[in-house]
Motif scaffolding. Structure first.
Motif, short mmCIF file in Angstrom:
data_model
loop_
_atom_site.label_atom_id
_atom_site.label_comp_id
_atom_site.label_asym_id
_atom_site.label_seq_id
_atom_site.Cartn_x
_atom_site.Cartn_y
_atom_site.Cartn_z
N LYS A 126 0.83 -1.18 0.00
CA LYS A 126 0.00 0.00 0.00
C LYS A 126 0.87 1.25 0.00
O LYS A 126 1.91 1.31 0.66
CB LYS A 126 -0.92 0.00 1.22
CG LYS A 126 -1.99 -1.08 1.19
CD LYS A 126 -2.92 -0.95 2.38
CE LYS A 126 -4.02 -2.01 2.33
NZ LYS A 126 -4.94 -1.88 3.47
N GLU A 127 0.44 2.26 -0.73
CA GLU A 127 1.16 3.51 -0.80
C GLU A 127 0.94 4.31 0.47
O GLU A 127 -0.18 4.46 0.94
CB GLU A 127 0.68 4.31 -2.02
CG GLU A 127 1.45 5.58 -2.26
CD GLU A 127 0.94 6.31 -3.48
OE1 GLU A 127 1.59 7.27 -3.90
OE2 GLU A 127 -0.12 5.91 -4.00
N THR A 128 2.01 4.82 1.04
CA THR A 128 1.92 5.59 2.28
C THR A 128 1.45 7.00 1.96
O THR A 128 2.08 7.72 1.19
CB THR A 128 3.29 5.64 2.98
OG1 THR A 128 3.73 4.30 3.24
CG2 THR A 128 3.19 6.41 4.28
N ARG A 129 0.33 7.38 2.55
CA ARG A 129 -0.25 8.70 2.31
C ARG A 129 -0.21 9.60 3.54
O ARG A 129 -0.48 10.79 3.43
CB ARG A 129 -1.69 8.56 1.82
CG ARG A 129 -1.81 7.77 0.53
CD ARG A 129 -3.25 7.55 0.13
NE ARG A 129 -3.32 6.83 -1.13
CZ ARG A 129 -3.35 7.40 -2.32
NH1 ARG A 129 -3.31 8.72 -2.40
NH2 ARG A 129 -3.41 6.69 -3.42
N LYS A 131 -0.95 10.10 8.03
CA LYS A 131 -1.92 9.82 9.09
C LYS A 131 -2.67 11.08 9.47
O LYS A 131 -2.18 12.20 9.26
CB LYS A 131 -1.21 9.26 10.32
CG LYS A 131 -0.52 7.91 10.11
CD LYS A 131 0.11 7.42 11.40
CE LYS A 131 0.75 6.05 11.21
NZ LYS A 131 1.32 5.53 12.48
N SER A 154 3.28 12.97 8.50
CA SER A 154 3.96 12.23 7.41
C SER A 154 3.11 12.18 6.14
O SER A 154 2.96 11.12 5.53
CB SER A 154 4.31 10.81 7.87
OG SER A 154 5.09 10.82 9.04
N LYS A 156 1.94 12.61 2.31
CA LYS A 156 2.63 12.37 1.04
C LYS A 156 2.94 13.70 0.35
O LYS A 156 2.11 14.59 0.29
CB LYS A 156 1.73 11.51 0.13
CG LYS A 156 2.32 11.23 -1.23
CD LYS A 156 1.34 10.44 -2.07
CE LYS A 156 1.89 10.23 -3.48
NZ LYS A 156 0.92 9.50 -4.34
N ASP A 248 -4.55 5.81 9.48
CA ASP A 248 -3.83 5.97 8.22
C ASP A 248 -4.78 6.45 7.13
O ASP A 248 -5.91 5.95 7.02
CB ASP A 248 -3.19 4.65 7.79
CG ASP A 248 -2.06 4.23 8.72
OD1 ASP A 248 -1.39 5.13 9.26
OD2 ASP A 248 -1.86 3.01 8.90
#
Length: 418
Positions: A126-129, A131, A154, A156, A248
């Protein structure tokens, strides 16, 4: 009778002329050889051109050979580049089709079946977008839901410089009567919002609703990119205490709110003369309202003062287009003490000859606005005499009207029923 002398052989060679005269001459005659007139003409032409060049033949030949080698080298580089690009594309395609075994727990084999199916992303990374920290509180006595947008972490990076200008949009589904937006944080991937939004909703409707929190990257001159979203089904929430948690951000849902189009306009205010200038520049991707898939759009520019309709103007009508260009300017006299109590309402309409005009989308700016609209208004006030242009996404008329809550006109004394 004369005496005959015997022939004597002389040791001197005979004269040259004698040898030449007596030696048999041989002539060369070509056999079955024909001269091509076109080749001869081409050879004469090339020689003529070469003779006109003020360089020795060896220098000319060297230049020709060097040019040919350079062209050959360029062709070779192009071939190598195309091959590498094709190979890289093939490797990326193979990489996308691979199954990430780290995401599997070893208890199922479903993720190993048909990994090439695009609708199934079992085991995919999964792409980190980022929190989002939010809070929920429901007041039963007031039938009021309070949604708190605390902070994000954090996020994106959406801009080329490795940053983002985030803000959060909050609304309820399926009833989208109100949409709230936080303020924009410039170049910040860990913004601290601490903003709260209230929705009037009954307990029965609450259990059928979903809160949507979408994080966007603000851009003044292009469409705002969505970073991620949260959808919280309120039926599964324990309302015995205040909810506050980190979650998330997920990929935006495919069933987004209806896209009504975008509009670009500039604002300019001169406090000394009390002159407000609104320039309607253009709109794009407007919603089609006619049966032929087009519209005849025009824009209404309206000012409200103290929550009541005050002044209005409108642009020309653009026939059969969903991307109209106007560049039309409107001036309003608004004193400095009135500018704090004024709201600017921009609405796009589809013109109909035989029926009532249809509203396409709407937006309002002013001190009562929020999010991008409030930011645009604040930028205008903080930069007097300077036009500030910005794109805005159109909202439904119901959303804007429910937020703006204009007061009804006071009837004239002559029209009173008593």
């Amino acid at each position: 009778m004369p005496a005959l002398h015997p022939l004597t052989t002389s040791s001197h060679p005979p004269p040259t002329w004698a040898n030449t005269a007596q030696r048999p001459t041989t002539t060369f005659t070509p056999t079955n050889t024909t001269v091509d007139p076109f080749a001869a003409a081409a050879s004469d032409l090339v020689n003529g051109v070469l003779d006109r060049i003020p360089l020795p033949r060896w220098a000319i030949y060297t230049i020709f050979v060097g040019g040919a080698l350079l062209i050959l080298l360029c062709c070779l580089c192009i071939c190598v580049k195309c091959y590498c690009k094709k190979k890289k594309k093939k490797n990326m395609k193979q990489k996308e089709e691979q199954v990430d075994l780290k995401g599997l727990n070893g208890k199922t084999t479903t993720a190993l079946v048909q990994p090439e199916v695009k609708d199934v992303d079992y085991g995919a990374t999964k792409e980190t977008r980022g929190k989002l920290l939010y809070s929920l509180e429901f007041d039963v006595a007031l039938s009021e839901l309070t949604v708190g947008i605390k902070q994000a972490s954090s996020l994106k990076a959406m801009d080329l410089g490795g940053g983002s200008d985030p803000y959060v949009k909050v609304y309820m589904c399926p009833d989208k009567s109100k949409t709230f937006e936080t303020k924009v944080f410039k170049n910040n991937l860990n913004p601290l919002f601490n903003e709260y939004f209230k929705f009037q909703i009954s307990k029965s409707s609450l259990l059928k609703s979903t809160v949507v929190m979408q994080v966007y990257d603000f851009d003044r001159f292009t469409k705002h990119d969505i970073i991620g979203e949260l959808r919280v089904e309120l039926a599964s929430v324990d309302w015995n205490h205040i909810i506050e948690e980190w979650r998330d951000l997920a990929e935006p849902s495919k069933f987004e709110e209806e896209n009504l189009g975008e509009i670009c306009f500039s604002l300019r205010y001169v406090p000394t003369t009390g002159k407000l200038t609104v320039v309607i520049l253009e709109a794009k991707n407007l919603k089609s309202t006619d049966s032929g898939g087009t519209s005849d759009p025009y824009v209404k520019v309206q000012l409200t003062l103290d929550k009541r309709k005050w002044k209005k103007k409108k642009t020309s009508i653009k026939k059969k287009t969903l991307n109209p260009y106007y560049n039309e300017s409107f001036n309003f006299d608004v004193s400095f003490d009135q500018i704090q109590r004024v709201n600017l309402v921009i609405s796009v309409w589809d013109h109909d000859v035989m029926s009532r005009n249809d509203p396409t989308g709407k937006i309002f700016l002013g001190c009562d606005a929020s999010g991008n609209q409030l930011q645009h208004w604040a930028d205008m006030l903080s930069n007097p005499r300077r036009p500030i242009a910005q794109w805005h996404s159109l909202l439904s008329a119901e959303q804007v009207n429910s937020t703006l809550t204009l007061k009804k006109k006071i009837p004239l004394a002559s029209k009173l029923p008593f």
